[in-house]
Design an enzyme around this catalytic site. Sequence first.
Site, PDB file in Angstrom:
ATOM      1  CE  LYS A 190      -5.512  -7.096  -0.424  1.00 17.87           C
ATOM      2  NZ  LYS A 190      -4.496  -6.823   0.587  1.00 17.87           N
ATOM      3  NE  ARG A 200       1.445  -7.657  -4.153  1.00 14.54           N
ATOM      4  CZ  ARG A 200       0.731  -8.578  -4.783  1.00 14.54           C
ATOM      5  NH1 ARG A 200       1.236  -9.198  -5.833  1.00 14.54           N
ATOM      6  NH2 ARG A 200      -0.476  -8.896  -4.351  1.00 14.54           N
ATOM      7  CE  LYS A 214       0.416 -10.688  -1.255  1.00 15.87           C
ATOM      8  NZ  LYS A 214       0.354  -9.505  -0.362  1.00 15.87           N
ATOM      9  CD  GLU A 230     -14.211 -13.137   2.736  1.00 15.24           C
ATOM     10  OE1 GLU A 230     -14.267 -12.533   3.822  1.00 15.24           O
ATOM     11  OE2 GLU A 230     -13.359 -14.007   2.486  1.00 15.24           O
ATOM     12  CE  LYS A 245      -5.931  -3.323  -1.740  1.00 12.80           C
ATOM     13  NZ  LYS A 245      -5.042  -3.678  -0.681  1.00 12.80           N
ATOM     14  CB  SER A 271      -0.649   0.898  -6.344  1.00 17.66           C
ATOM     15  OG  SER A 271      -0.745  -0.508  -6.475  1.00 17.66           O
ATOM     16  CE1 TYR A 310      -1.269   4.677  -2.332  1.00 20.54           C
ATOM     17  CE2 TYR A 310      -2.704   3.698  -3.989  1.00 20.54           C
ATOM     18  CZ  TYR A 310      -1.917   3.577  -2.858  1.00 20.54           C
ATOM     19  OH  TYR A 310      -1.794   2.354  -2.250  1.00 20.54           O
TER      20      TYR A 310
HETATM   21  C1  PBG Z   1      -1.480  -6.052   1.639  1.00 15.36           C
HETATM   22  C2  PBG Z   1      -2.008  -4.850   0.955  1.00 15.36           C
HETATM   23  C3  PBG Z   1      -1.923  -4.663  -0.417  1.00 15.36           C
HETATM   24  C4  PBG Z   1      -2.487  -3.413  -0.680  1.00 15.36           C
HETATM   25  C5  PBG Z   1      -2.910  -2.871   0.530  1.00 15.36           C
HETATM   26  N1  PBG Z   1      -2.617  -3.792   1.547  1.00 15.36           N
HETATM   27  C6  PBG Z   1      -1.290  -5.503  -1.470  1.00 15.36           C
HETATM   28  C7  PBG Z   1      -1.526  -6.934  -1.555  1.00 15.36           C
HETATM   29  O1  PBG Z   1      -2.484  -7.496  -1.038  1.00 15.36           O
HETATM   30  O2  PBG Z   1      -0.691  -7.572  -2.196  1.00 15.36           O
HETATM   31  C8  PBG Z   1      -2.570  -2.834  -2.059  1.00 15.36           C
HETATM   32  C9  PBG Z   1      -2.787  -1.388  -2.185  1.00 15.36           C
HETATM   33  C10 PBG Z   1      -2.527  -0.848  -3.536  1.00 15.36           C
HETATM   34  O3  PBG Z   1      -2.248  -1.581  -4.513  1.00 15.36           O
HETATM   35  O4  PBG Z   1      -2.619   0.370  -3.663  1.00 15.36           O
HETATM   36  N2  PBG Z   1      -1.795  -6.365   2.873  1.00 15.36           N
END
Ligand code: PBG
Length: 322
Positions: A190, A200, A214, A230, A245, A271, A310
Amino acid sequence: MRRVRMQGWTRRLVAENRLSADDLIWPVFVQEGSGVSSDIAAMPGVQRHAIDRLVDAVGEAGDLGVPAIALFPYTDPARKDPDGTYATDPGNLMCRTVRALKKAHPEIGVICDVALDPYTSHGHDGLLRDGKIVNDATVEVLVRQALALADAGCDVIAPSDMMDGRVGAIRRALDDRGYTDVMIMAYAAKYASGFYGPFRDAIGSKGNLGGASKSTYQINPANGDEAIREVGLDLAEGADMVMVKPGLPYLDIVHRVKEAFHAPTFAYQVSGEFSMIRAAAERGWIDGERVMMESLLAFKRAGADGVLTYFAVEAAQKLKAG
Ligand code: PBG
């Protein structure tokens, strides 16, 4: 090369990859209340649903052949605190939703995100101490969050927090409590990405992060080998499935992960990827349906076994219509 491209039947015959509803995981957002849904401004066409509405929507997705959903909560701001304590409450919105979904649709897989960001007032995935996200203390909380979700009947725990050692700790805790069949899908690779912006908004953590990023726990977009390490660690710790991701900008990583480990590998079309396609389609700049299907097929070509998207319901509808 063009001879086999000349007619529909040869194009079908030589097609190397195919998308099916079986490849799709639908990420969904749940909110409090009953009989209500709300729009997410940054994700046109995606809604948060109250539990009863969500149960219906998930049933329809299941009828279209979508095997599983990934569940995310919109947490009432009054429930948030610096340590995200609501995450481990067995009566929280996620746990109530899991119970309702498994009761209504036992045949549809329920994948639950494990991380603290929907619950912390600062929007980070872990515990913040003296300006730092602390690792091992966060893992202890994540374990309790995972157990609460398993108690509620969740099929797959999906840790998205990127703390070190959390997959192994969750696996041991699940086994100790007799949940030997509960699976783990690790958000293994990730990245610290700008593509999560609209999400968010969806879970109501927009703006909470302030200036903090982050990047002290998610992977640097510059790195590829680090993602492979990882994934290797998460599989060694007991992950049943791994995820990369975001999706399209990281197709090289999807490919490398599949080649390196031959494990069930998923990609998350996040997203921001969704909203970019949707926004351009709304402006008439691209053919939205065509780009949706092309992007999903690209994941298959790269080696993904499935995609969190989505678009899952729309794509399944399109596949059904042929
Ligand atoms: C956080 C989490 C995130 C997403 C899934 N789980 C956002 C982040 O790490 O800030 C993002 C999913 C998306 O953008 O569709 N635990």
